[in-house]
Enzyme design. Structure first.
Site: not given
Ligand code: GDP
Ligand code: IMO
Ligand code: MG
Length: 421
Positions: A329, A38-40, A128, A12-13, A15, A221, A296
């Protein structure tokens, strides 16, 4: 230029947003591992798209998106993702979406085992519950059902029968619950097969012809969820680090030119497992609220904490990262002082950057305190215009991890990104 993008933390960075941005310059975007755990997220104007299986480059016209052999695919989820995008007038067709015939299929029994195992085990992982782990287990145990198997009814039939013969008694005897009927799964999955068939191909063959195109690999991930190098057993079941990109796509004939790591300006984690810089109160709650830190995929609240440079440095090494992209940020705007973890104390001894303790739950983080900034960074688009304390924060990260930050994301919107020269 062929570029790999990976998460440097616990997922969850951001991506999805970065892949969408970088896709503009690429021809082919490839997912190489994971599944719909995954949830992008990509936000375009008023619309929010969350990609679980389809690469986050699909919103751009004239791109090819690939789902590689390293993925585990829940066909129902994939079909629904295709349909949802089409309803938004996004082109998803066998021309721009290709699925590896060697990818593995998540079956209903994988999802049930995932849920039941979590329920009865003493040490929970907080998966998940999408059937990811059990599907990868079957892949390695050589009883998995691949896309190519699903496409051939007679092969699918005996493989499904073999699996149910083994799994149904397990449900009954170990978990004390009902198993699955062959015909129910068989008929339903053959319908899925019919819909997905036009997309399925041999990716090696397909991409070899296109070996001179530019590729963007989309990791799912993050580094510390990696099956080998993550905080085991609180990890996912695939290789999330950059090395997995070629293996999970079959594109060993192309050269990787750059590896980009994505990190948040702080840290989050969903599910169980050690998290040295976690903040359960005050600032942690502030990050959670301001950063809208909800999963997400599952909607679970993400645990939040400070940036951990010890972990970040290790992630840079593990992935052989050439450049870092810093996200969120803006979430730090308005904080008086920001702490950043620069080392760990372990069993009353300071440890160096390179000797990583076996169990992160036993380390005590050592912090350096930096000045915060009052101004909002959300509308800033030039690096020089960032508050000097924000630039100092960025510089401290670069210096510690020995890698340059090339972009800074300051909002969820597509254009909220600053190029740092
Ligand atoms: P991924 O799994 O790495 O693609 O990340 P997720 O989509 O799960 O989570 C990132 C979340 O942060 C999403 O809701 C994004 O819309 C949002 N986001 C991404 N970049 C930024 C940013 O720079 N600032 C803020 N405030 N939100 C961001
Ligand atoms: P993206 O690609 C954050 C976590 C789960 C759990 C552990 C194992 O959006 O960054 P699994 O279902 O994979 O067996 O769960 O991994 N996890 C993620 N956390 N982002 C993700 O993906 C994740 N995918 C799995 O929460 O702790
Ligand atoms: Mg995510």
């Amino acid at each position: 230029m062929n570029v790999v993008v990976v998460g440097l933390q616990w997922g969850d960075e951001g991506k999805g947003k970065i892949i969408d941005y970088l896709s503009q310059q690429k021809d082919i975007i490839v997912r190489f591992q994971g599944g719909n755990n995954a949830g992008h997220t990509v936000v375009v104007g008023e619309k929010k798209f969350i990609f679980h299986l389809i690469p986050s480059g699909i919103l751009h016209k004239n791109k090819i998106c690939i789902i590689g052999n390293g993925l585990v695919i829940d066909p129902e989820v994939l079909i629904s993702e295709i349909e949802t995008l089409r309803a938004e007038n996004i082109e998803v067709s066998p021309q721009n979406l290709k699925i590896s015939h060697l990818s593995h299929i998540i079956m209903p029994y994988h999802k049930l085992i995932d849920a039941l195992r979590e329920k009865i085990r003493i040490q929970k992982i907080g998966t998940t519950q999408r059937g990811i782990g059990p599907c990868y287990v079957d892949k390695v145990a050589r009883c998995g059902i691949r896309m190519i198997d699903l496409m051939r009814p007679e092969v699918f039939e005996f493989k499904l029968k073999d699996n149910l013969q083994e799994k149904n008694p397990l449900f009954k005897k170990v978990y004390n619950c009902k198993g699955f009927s062959f015909s129910e799964i068989y008929e339903k999955y053959l319908e899925f097969a019919k819909i997905l068939k036009p997309y399925v191909c041999d990716i090696v063959d397909y991409c070899y012809e296109k070996r001179n195109k530019s590729y963007l690999f989309e990791g799912a991930q993050g580094t510390f969820l990696d099956i080998d190098f993550g905080t085991y057993p609180f990890v996912t079941s695939s290789s999330t680090i950059s090395t997995g990109a070629l293996l999970g796509s079959g594109l060993s004939f192309i050269k990787i030119n750059k590896i980009i790591g994505v990190t948040k300006a702080y840290t989050t984690r969903v599910g169980e497992g050690p998290f040295p810089t976690e903040l359960k109160e005050d600032l942690g709650k502030y990050f959670q609220k301001k950063g809208r830190e909800f999963g997400a995929t599952t909607g679970r609240v993400r645990r939040c904490g400070l940036l951990d440079l010890v972990l970040l440095k290790r992630a840079v090494i593990l992935n052989n990262v050439n450049e870092i992209i810093l996200t969120k940020l803006d979430v730090l705007d308005g904080i008086d002082e920001i702490k950043i973890c620069i080392s760990y104390e372990y069993k009353n001894k300071m440890i160096s950057n390179y000797s990583f303790p076996p169990d992160l739950s036993e380390v005590v983080p050592i912090y350096k305190t930096l000045k915060g900034w009052k101004e909002s960074t959300e509308n800033i688009r030039g690096y020089k215009k960032l508050p000097s304390a924000a630039k100092k924060y960025i510089h401290t990260i670069e210096k510690f991890v020995g890698c340059k930050i090339t972009y800074i994301s300051v909002g969820k919107m597509r254009d909220a990104i600053i190029k740092k020269l």
